[in-house]
Design a protein around this motif. Structure first.
Motif, PDB file in Angstrom:
ATOM      1  N   MET A 149       0.845  -1.193   0.000  1.00 24.02           N
ATOM      2  CA  MET A 149       0.000   0.000   0.000  1.00 24.02           C
ATOM      3  C   MET A 149       0.881   1.244   0.000  1.00 24.02           C
ATOM      4  SD  MET A 149      -2.712   1.325   2.873  1.00 24.02           S
ATOM      5  CE  MET A 149      -3.169  -0.331   3.261  1.00 24.02           C
ATOM      6  N   ARG A 150       0.714   2.083  -1.016  1.00 19.64           N
ATOM      7  CA  ARG A 150       1.590   3.246  -1.138  1.00 19.64           C
ATOM      8  C   ARG A 150       0.838   4.399  -1.789  1.00 19.64           C
ATOM      9  NH1 ARG A 150       6.663   4.444  -0.235  1.00 19.64           N
ATOM     10  NH2 ARG A 150       7.798   5.912  -1.539  1.00 19.64           N
ATOM     11  N   LEU A 151       0.993   5.581  -1.217  1.00 22.20           N
ATOM     12  CA  LEU A 151       0.439   6.808  -1.780  1.00 22.20           C
ATOM     13  C   LEU A 151       1.604   7.699  -2.187  1.00 22.20           C
ATOM     14  CD1 LEU A 151      -1.689   8.977  -2.399  1.00 22.20           C
ATOM     15  CD2 LEU A 151      -1.677   9.556   0.050  1.00 22.20           C
ATOM     16  N   HIS A 152       1.647   8.057  -3.459  1.00 26.59           N
ATOM     17  CA  HIS A 152       2.664   8.978  -3.944  1.00 26.59           C
ATOM     18  C   HIS A 152       2.072  10.380  -4.014  1.00 26.59           C
ATOM     19  CE1 HIS A 152       4.239   5.102  -5.524  1.00 26.59           C
ATOM     20  NE2 HIS A 152       5.386   5.640  -5.161  1.00 26.59           N
ATOM     21  N   VAL A 153       2.846  11.345  -3.572  1.00 22.66           N
ATOM     22  CA  VAL A 153       2.425  12.746  -3.625  1.00 22.66           C
ATOM     23  C   VAL A 153       3.577  13.570  -4.196  1.00 22.66           C
ATOM     24  CG1 VAL A 153       0.737  12.638  -1.743  1.00 22.66           C
ATOM     25  CG2 VAL A 153       3.144  13.101  -1.218  1.00 22.66           C
ATOM     26  N   GLY A 154       3.225  14.623  -4.926  1.00 22.46           N
ATOM     27  CA  GLY A 154       4.289  15.423  -5.505  1.00 22.46           C
ATOM     28  C   GLY A 154       3.802  16.698  -6.149  1.00 22.46           C
ATOM     29  N   CYS A 155       4.739  17.402  -6.753  1.00 23.78           N
ATOM     30  CA  CYS A 155       4.492  18.715  -7.339  1.00 23.78           C
ATOM     31  C   CYS A 155       4.747  18.671  -8.846  1.00 23.78           C
ATOM     32  CB  CYS A 155       5.404  19.760  -6.701  1.00 23.78           C
ATOM     33  SG  CYS A 155       5.328  19.812  -4.897  1.00 23.78           S
ATOM     34  N   ALA A 156       4.569  19.825  -9.468  1.00 17.17           N
ATOM     35  CA  ALA A 156       4.766  19.932 -10.908  1.00 17.17           C
ATOM     36  C   ALA A 156       6.227  20.114 -11.275  1.00 17.17           C
ATOM     37  CB  ALA A 156       3.940  21.096 -11.461  1.00 17.17           C
ATOM     38  N   MET A 157       7.083  20.294 -10.293  1.00 18.33           N
ATOM     39  CA  MET A 157       8.522  20.498 -10.518  1.00 18.33           C
ATOM     40  C   MET A 157       9.257  20.155  -9.240  1.00 18.33           C
ATOM     41  SD  MET A 157       6.983  23.289  -9.238  1.00 18.33           S
ATOM     42  CE  MET A 157       6.375  24.229 -10.641  1.00 18.33           C
ATOM     43  N   TRP A 158      10.590  20.037  -9.328  1.00 16.82           N
ATOM     44  CA  TRP A 158      11.350  19.800  -8.092  1.00 16.82           C
ATOM     45  C   TRP A 158      12.237  20.983  -7.738  1.00 16.82           C
ATOM     46  CZ3 TRP A 158      12.683  16.203 -12.191  1.00 16.82           C
ATOM     47  CH2 TRP A 158      13.888  16.476 -12.819  1.00 16.82           C
ATOM     48  N   SER A 159      12.160  22.051  -8.508  1.00 18.22           N
ATOM     49  CA  SER A 159      12.959  23.233  -8.208  1.00 18.22           C
ATOM     50  C   SER A 159      12.162  24.485  -8.531  1.00 18.22           C
ATOM     51  CB  SER A 159      14.253  23.215  -9.025  1.00 18.22           C
ATOM     52  OG  SER A 159      15.046  24.361  -8.746  1.00 18.22           O
ATOM     53  N   LEU A 160      12.113  25.396  -7.571  1.00 17.26           N
ATOM     54  CA  LEU A 160      11.408  26.662  -7.739  1.00 17.26           C
ATOM     55  C   LEU A 160      12.149  27.710  -6.912  1.00 17.26           C
ATOM     56  CD1 LEU A 160       8.758  27.704  -9.122  1.00 17.26           C
ATOM     57  CD2 LEU A 160       7.645  27.434  -6.897  1.00 17.26           C
TER      58      LEU A 160
END
Length: 283
Positions: free
Chosen positions: A1-12
């Protein structure tokens, strides 16, 4: 069981010194201490070099996941009719290996239900060693979803909804929101999953309270998917994205409150690790 979460980029720029280092080349490594997935939007604009992708692989933990957007020359310029550029793209992303969660086919708003035969031909030509996820932007697909659902089902591909309903609920109140108001698509809400790896893109507001209010409908849906044995991915966007990594972790925590067996995200890196070593120099 795994939930991945993230953004549209890794640098801002606004993240520097807070979520990622102010200088250096290890920003993906630091970002991966906050989130366990990222949208690979840069691959839409240009196919990276093999050396660049090898650098990504060196910084990303084994359990980190990329959802990589296919090049625009394939999905937009050639309207899926010319896949000659795919062989080079697939070659250079090879170092990421199992970190590639899905290859993301984002289609333009001009791509409508009448173009489904082209999508069917395209998906059947792609290697079955990858998982695929399709994002459409013609509202007609949402009003009559069966044909697209049936097509994606034949190749085990996911339908990626972009939930912009909270963002467009009231007029913009900041420069970043006004800019997004003109650029982001007004999409109908879709909450169904087709595969064991559903992917959601969610756009909130600059105000944290509004962003959290808008994703509340997703928390029990994602929790339900986890209980069914699925591995969902939830990408958080806001107009300025200033707090996006922190918001990703908050969403993960809210889902985990409903699914206690879900493993928590590791603690983020301490702020001291993001500071440059020694005084700045000219050389």
């Amino acid at each position: 069981m795994r939930l991945h979460v993230g953004c549209a980029m890794w640098s801002l720029k606004s993240w520097q010194g807070r979520f990622i280092p102010a200088s250096g080349t290890d920003r993906l490594r630091s970002y991966a201490g906050w989130c366990n997935a990222v949208e690979g939007n840069t691959t839409f604009y240009a196919t990276p070099t093999l050396a660049t992708v090898s650098g990504w692989a060196a910084q990303a933990p084994a359990d980190f996941r990329f959802v990589l957007k296919l090049p625009r020359e394939v999905t937009h310029g050639a309207a899926l009719s010319d896949i000659s550029g795919m062989s080079e793209f697939l070659r250079v992303i090879e170092p990421l290996g199992p970190r590639i969660h899905a290859l993301w086919v984002q289609l333009p708003g001009s791509f409508g239900p009448g173009d489904l035969p082209a999508l069917a031909r395209f998906l059947r030509l792609l290697p079955d060693s990858f998982r695929y996820a399709v994002e459409v932007r013609d509202p007609a697909f949402f009003h009559h979803p069966r044909h697209l659902e049936d097509l994606l089902g034949t190749v085990g591909a996911e339908w990626v909804p972009f939930d912009t309903t909270e963002f467009f609920r009231t007029p913009p109140t900041s420069d970043a929101e006004r800019d997004a108001w003109l650029k982001k698509p007004r999409m109908p809400l879709r909450t169904d999953a087709l595969t064991d790896r559903p992917i959601i893109r969610y756009l909130g507001r600059d105000a944290t309270g509004r962003t959290v209010e808008g994703w509340r409908k997703w928390v029990p849906i994602v929790a339900g998917w986890l209980r069914e044995g699925r591995s969902p991915t939830f990408f958080v966007h806001t107009p300025d994205n200033a707090d996006a990594p922190e918001l990703c972790r908050r969403f993960h925590d809210e889902v985990r409150a409903l699914v206690p067996d879900l493993e928590p995200l590791p603690p983020p890196p301490p702020a001291s690790s993001l500071e440059p070593e020694g005084p700045p120099t000219l050389f």
